[in-house]
Motif scaffolding. Structure first.
Motif, PDB file in Angstrom:
ATOM      1  N   ILE A 126      -4.451  -1.362  -7.269  1.00 31.74           N
ATOM      2  CA  ILE A 126      -4.688  -0.753  -5.969  1.00 31.74           C
ATOM      3  C   ILE A 126      -5.165  -1.776  -4.927  1.00 31.74           C
ATOM      4  CG2 ILE A 126      -7.101  -0.101  -6.353  1.00 31.74           C
ATOM      5  CD1 ILE A 126      -6.320   2.637  -5.036  1.00 31.74           C
ATOM      6  N   TRP A 127      -5.695  -2.916  -5.391  1.00 29.22           N
ATOM      7  CA  TRP A 127      -6.210  -3.934  -4.476  1.00 29.22           C
ATOM      8  C   TRP A 127      -5.195  -5.029  -4.156  1.00 29.22           C
ATOM      9  CZ3 TRP A 127     -10.318  -4.202  -1.389  1.00 29.22           C
ATOM     10  CH2 TRP A 127     -11.387  -3.317  -1.607  1.00 29.22           C
ATOM     11  N   HIS A 128      -4.064  -5.053  -4.820  1.00 28.97           N
ATOM     12  CA  HIS A 128      -3.137  -6.176  -4.672  1.00 28.97           C
ATOM     13  C   HIS A 128      -2.746  -6.455  -3.229  1.00 28.97           C
ATOM     14  CE1 HIS A 128      -1.494  -6.410  -9.086  1.00 28.97           C
ATOM     15  NE2 HIS A 128      -2.786  -6.600  -9.007  1.00 28.97           N
ATOM     16  N   ALA A 129      -2.242  -5.463  -2.539  1.00 29.33           N
ATOM     17  CA  ALA A 129      -1.722  -5.683  -1.190  1.00 29.33           C
ATOM     18  C   ALA A 129      -2.823  -6.102  -0.226  1.00 29.33           C
ATOM     19  CB  ALA A 129      -1.018  -4.429  -0.688  1.00 29.33           C
ATOM     20  N   GLN A 130      -3.958  -5.429  -0.270  1.00 29.75           N
ATOM     21  CA  GLN A 130      -5.044  -5.722   0.664  1.00 29.75           C
ATOM     22  C   GLN A 130      -5.542  -7.148   0.524  1.00 29.75           C
ATOM     23  OE1 GLN A 130      -6.653  -3.603   3.138  1.00 29.75           O
ATOM     24  NE2 GLN A 130      -7.248  -5.687   3.674  1.00 29.75           N
ATOM     25  N   ILE A 131      -5.815  -7.575  -0.702  1.00 34.10           N
ATOM     26  CA  ILE A 131      -6.341  -8.935  -0.905  1.00 34.10           C
ATOM     27  C   ILE A 131      -5.275  -9.965  -0.554  1.00 34.10           C
ATOM     28  CG2 ILE A 131      -7.277 -10.545  -2.603  1.00 34.10           C
ATOM     29  CD1 ILE A 131      -8.502  -8.176  -4.058  1.00 34.10           C
ATOM     30  N   ALA A 132      -4.006  -9.690  -0.869  1.00 35.91           N
ATOM     31  CA  ALA A 132      -2.934 -10.638  -0.530  1.00 35.91           C
ATOM     32  C   ALA A 132      -2.828 -10.815   0.978  1.00 35.91           C
ATOM     33  CB  ALA A 132      -1.614 -10.147  -1.103  1.00 35.91           C
ATOM     34  N   TYR A 150       0.869  -1.502  -4.873  1.00 36.41           N
ATOM     35  CA  TYR A 150       0.495  -0.253  -5.541  1.00 36.41           C
ATOM     36  C   TYR A 150       1.342   0.914  -5.041  1.00 36.41           C
ATOM     37  CZ  TYR A 150      -2.531   3.820  -6.534  1.00 36.41           C
ATOM     38  OH  TYR A 150      -3.030   5.036  -6.937  1.00 36.41           O
ATOM     39  N   LYS A 151       1.740   0.853  -3.770  1.00 36.73           N
ATOM     40  CA  LYS A 151       2.575   1.877  -3.160  1.00 36.73           C
ATOM     41  C   LYS A 151       3.818   1.232  -2.555  1.00 36.73           C
ATOM     42  CE  LYS A 151      -1.303   4.903  -1.881  1.00 36.73           C
ATOM     43  NZ  LYS A 151      -2.010   5.561  -0.737  1.00 36.73           N
ATOM     44  N   ILE A 152       4.937   1.941  -2.602  1.00 39.19           N
ATOM     45  CA  ILE A 152       6.185   1.400  -2.081  1.00 39.19           C
ATOM     46  C   ILE A 152       6.072   1.040  -0.609  1.00 39.19           C
ATOM     47  CG2 ILE A 152       8.588   1.997  -1.534  1.00 39.19           C
ATOM     48  CD1 ILE A 152       8.723   3.523  -4.169  1.00 39.19           C
ATOM     49  N   GLU A 153       5.358   1.843   0.156  1.00 39.10           N
ATOM     50  CA  GLU A 153       5.258   1.576   1.601  1.00 39.10           C
ATOM     51  C   GLU A 153       4.487   0.298   1.927  1.00 39.10           C
ATOM     52  OE1 GLU A 153       2.371   5.144   0.801  1.00 39.10           O
ATOM     53  OE2 GLU A 153       4.310   4.405   0.066  1.00 39.10           O
ATOM     54  N   GLN A 154       3.825  -0.287   0.948  1.00 40.82           N
ATOM     55  CA  GLN A 154       3.102  -1.541   1.189  1.00 40.82           C
ATOM     56  C   GLN A 154       4.011  -2.762   1.077  1.00 40.82           C
ATOM     57  OE1 GLN A 154       0.250  -1.033  -1.996  1.00 40.82           O
ATOM     58  NE2 GLN A 154      -1.359  -0.357  -0.592  1.00 40.82           N
ATOM     59  N   GLY A 155       5.225  -2.575   0.564  1.00 40.63           N
ATOM     60  CA  GLY A 155       6.079  -3.711   0.248  1.00 40.63           C
ATOM     61  C   GLY A 155       6.593  -4.490   1.432  1.00 40.63           C
TER      62      GLY A 155
END
Length: 465
Positions: A126-132, A150-155
């Motif tokens: 759940i933290w992958h996108a935010q920290i990246a 974690y979610k498709i919309e973050q890609g």
């Protein structure tokens, strides 16, 4: 470490002597072989102080340890900072690397350090996108564990941020750097199994550790795990030691078997086939055995349809994960073509051929015997006049058997690729776009599982349809 270096020095001799036991074609073209040799020789290089890459690790759990150990096998890499929310892992970091190493429970402290060139992000999904995003904004090179988001919309936003940053961004599905997978890619492109039509990919386990029931320390509490920070970007919930240490099993924190293991199978398949991804996705499963409070299945299957494209013919991908498999654990990808089957087991590859004869089938389990004797004789004469005995036989081609050298480590290879890209500007093997093309179908499997619907995906534009 010395043993690994010795293994790598022996690689060039092994690659010709033992790596390819039997094959219809050489190991690689001369150009590709030279590239493979250069890749292995990276490990024996020496670097000046100016070439040293200093890294910080964000998330020092199981994968954080594995990633860091692999990174430190690459010459010229030094760890200077480690972050984790659990105090016991902070203590473990100091025990391993000395009291001088910088440790923190706030990842932003690492991003603020001027002596950190790159970060390994090995946190809860759940933290992958935010920290990246935060790391790229701070000018750090990023090695991000899978699944990329974690979610498709973050890609797509993360792809955009990675490209705009000018920094190296690599996703951590280490199998895409494996010499075995690269060999499989070459064999498929050469037509070794004919036209691809199906892929069967399995990742089974049969153990409590394999099912993510990791050991929980006796001092686990909301304070020793910084629980408030852990759930800062998700729904607020009461402290639960299982959710902190077994987070993969809970959909509010992790992505289950799809995000953990489907990603490996998809990344390998996409590398070998050059695929952009599937166009339809369906997944089903159940909770069979590990009924420990988790809300994700322990048995899951997925079916994906890949369209006919410039990269490959249309094929179907069948995925399976079984956490209570009586067959024990295995990770195998089988590519099935019109003339054979290629099996990738770890870093090893085998191809078995089965080519249909030129002449069509006749007799045996056939309608011929149901006709009158006169008709049988007439049709037999016609068949033998049209087809020679040689044309009725299956063509025999030797099996291909490729074995990676003893001690070979694709995980180290993957990190070496990342650090080489930082030093030389060379492309990584798994950039943000590649990472999302494998993460999105995996996450769509979870969506399909819970909604019981087929998910439509646009593999070219990377969006839900």
């Amino acid at each position: 470490m010395k043993d690994n270096k010795n293994t790598r020095r022996k690689f060039l001799g092994q690659i010709g002597a033992t790596a390819l036991v039997s094959a219809a074609i050489p190991f690689t073209s001369s150009a590709a072989q030279e590239k493979a040799e250069q890749r292995m020789m990276r490990y024996d290089r020496t670097f000046s102080a100016n070439d040293k890459i200093r890294i910080g690790v964000i998330g020092f759990g199981v994968q954080g340890h594995f990633d860091l150990n692999a990174a430190l096998e690459v010459p010229g890499v030094e760890v200077v900072a480690i972050c984790d929310l659990y105090t016991g892992r902070i203590q473990n970091a100091k025990e391993k690397f000395g009291k001088k190493i910088f440790t923190t429970r706030n990842y932003k402290d690492i991003l603020d350090r001027r002596d950190v060139d790159a970060v390994l992000i090995c946190t809860t999904d759940i933290w992958h996108a935010q920290i990246a995003h935060d790391a790229l904004a701070k000018g750090k090179h990023v090695y991000l564990e899978k699944p990329m988001v974690y979610k498709i919309e973050q890609g797509l936003p993360l792809i955009k941020a990675a490209k705009a940053s000018g920094k190296v961004f690599q996703v951590g599905s280490q199998r895409v750097s494996s010499i075995g997978y690269l060999k499989a890619k070459e064999l498929l492109a050469s037509g070794e199994i004919g036209a691809l039509n199906m892929v069967s990919a399995v990742y089974d386990r049969q153990s409590s550790i394999g099912a993510w029931e990791y050991t929980i320390p006796n001092d686990a509490s909301a304070e020793t795990t910084d629980w408030e920070s852990f759930v800062e970007i998700t729904e607020k919930m009461e402290f639960d030691a299982k959710k902190f240490f077994w987070w993969r099993a809970y959909k509010e924190l992790g992505t289950g078997v799809a995000g953990d293991l489907y990603v490996h199978l998809l990344s390998g398949t996409h590398l070998i086939t050059n695929s952009l991804g599937p166009e339809s996705i369906y997944s089903t499963g159940q909770l069979s055995y590990w009924k420990d409070g988790r809300n994700m299945p322990d048995v899951m299957s997925g079916v994906m349809q890949y369209p006919d494209s410039q990269q490959h013919p249309a094929f179907q991908l069948n995925l399976r994960v079984n956490f209570i498999s009586g067959g024990g654990g295995k990770e195998v990808i089988e590519l099935i073509g019109s003339e054979g089957v290629m099996r990738i087991d770890g870093d090893n590859v085998t191809v078995k051929h089965n080519i249909m004869p030129e002449a069509p089938g006749f007799g045996g389990y056939d309608s011929l015997f149901t006709f009158s004797k006169d008709m049988q004789q007439e049709l037999t004469r016609e068949y033998k006049a049209k087809w020679s005995q040689e044309q009725t036989k299956r063509k025999q081609i030797p099996d291909v058997v490729f074995k990676a050298p003893d001690g070979y480590n694709s995980h180290v290879d993957h990190l070496a690729n990342f650090f080489d890209a930082i030093r030389t500007g060379s492309p990584v093997v798994e950039d943000a776009e590649f990472g999302f093309r494998t993460a999105a179908p995996s996450l769509a499997c979870n969506d399909s599982y819970f909604s019981k619907e087929i998910i439509k995906w646009d593999p070219v534009n990377m969006k839900l349809v």
